[in-house]
Design a protein around this motif. Structure first.
Motif, short mmCIF file in Angstrom:
data_model
loop_
_atom_site.label_atom_id
_atom_site.label_comp_id
_atom_site.label_asym_id
_atom_site.label_seq_id
_atom_site.Cartn_x
_atom_site.Cartn_y
_atom_site.Cartn_z
N ASN A 3 63.50 -79.89 9.61
CA ASN A 3 63.59 -80.36 11.36
C ASN A 3 62.49 -80.38 11.55
O ASN A 3 62.36 -80.68 12.63
N ARG A 4 61.56 -81.27 10.70
CA ARG A 4 60.61 -81.64 10.87
C ARG A 4 60.68 -82.94 11.22
O ARG A 4 60.76 -84.01 10.51
N VAL A 5 60.56 -84.07 12.39
CA VAL A 5 60.68 -84.85 12.43
C VAL A 5 60.10 -85.73 13.74
O VAL A 5 58.64 -85.64 13.94
N VAL A 6 59.61 -87.11 12.34
CA VAL A 6 58.27 -87.99 12.53
C VAL A 6 58.40 -88.68 13.50
O VAL A 6 59.98 -89.55 12.80
N PHE A 7 57.18 -89.44 14.55
CA PHE A 7 57.85 -90.22 15.11
C PHE A 7 56.26 -91.29 14.22
O PHE A 7 54.76 -90.77 14.43
N THR A 8 56.63 -92.65 14.25
CA THR A 8 55.24 -93.16 13.12
C THR A 8 55.35 -94.65 14.56
O THR A 8 56.02 -94.81 14.88
N GLY A 9 54.22 -94.99 13.78
CA GLY A 9 54.17 -96.61 14.41
C GLY A 9 53.17 -97.03 14.74
O GLY A 9 52.43 -96.59 14.24
#
Length: 181
Positions: A3-9
């Protein structure tokens, strides 16, 4: 399920704004460590800053990411504003040698298989005291993050250029918890 959801960019693409929206809806998050390191170093007149010592900055981010990973309960859906993989991507972008600790951490710290990548968006891009990169550097960062996450086997889902609320709804639909109330 992880459940560790990552946002990147790249920087300035709206990740933090969407995280704040999700926090207002009651979802926990893990902070972006790059900003935390910069703020701490400025307060302490330190050198671990991307415009002073890129290696020290990267190493400080790695240590913060290791701490960040430990915080959440994996049974609770938590949104991460970047992850340890971003430190690897930063190393590639800046052509910094990758330490064994960083490489091992990228393999050992496991996040949700779907990573949300925010594309460069010049219309919303802004500089501030902590974000000194120009838009071209933001685009280059985006491409390095794509390469880094693919290298470690993550599936990238590109976030459409919509309002903050619509982006949050898109993400919640993908992770299977429904739309915003």
């Amino acid at each position: 399920m992880n459940n560790r959801v990552v946002f990147t960019g790249g920087p300035g693409s709206g990740k933090t704004s969407v995280i704040k929206c999700l926090e207002q809806l009651g979802y926990p998050s893990a902070i972006e460590v790059g900003r935390k390191v910069i703020q701490t170093q400025i307060e302490r007149n330190g050198i671990a800053l991307p415009w002073k010592d890129k290696v020290a900055f990267r190493d400080a981010m790695v240590l913060e990411e290791l701490n960040n990973y430990k915080v959440p309960d994996d049974s609770v859906l938590t949104f991460f504003d970047r992850s340890i993989i971003d430190s690897y991507g930063y190393s590639q972008l800046e052509q910094i040698a990758v330490s064994e600790l960083l490489l091992r951490s990228c393999r050992d710290l496991i996040y949700h298989k779907n990573v949300f990548i925010f594309p460069p968006w010049e219309t919303i891009y802004e500089n501030d005291i902590e974000r000194k990169q120009d838009f071209n550097e933001a685009v280059a960062t985006y491409h390095e993050m794509v390469n880094a996450y693919k290298k470690f086997g993550y599936e990238l889902i590109e976030i459409p250029k919509l309002s903050v609320r619509e982006r949050a709804e898109f993400i919640l639909d993908i992770v299977g918890v429904g739309r915003c109330a």
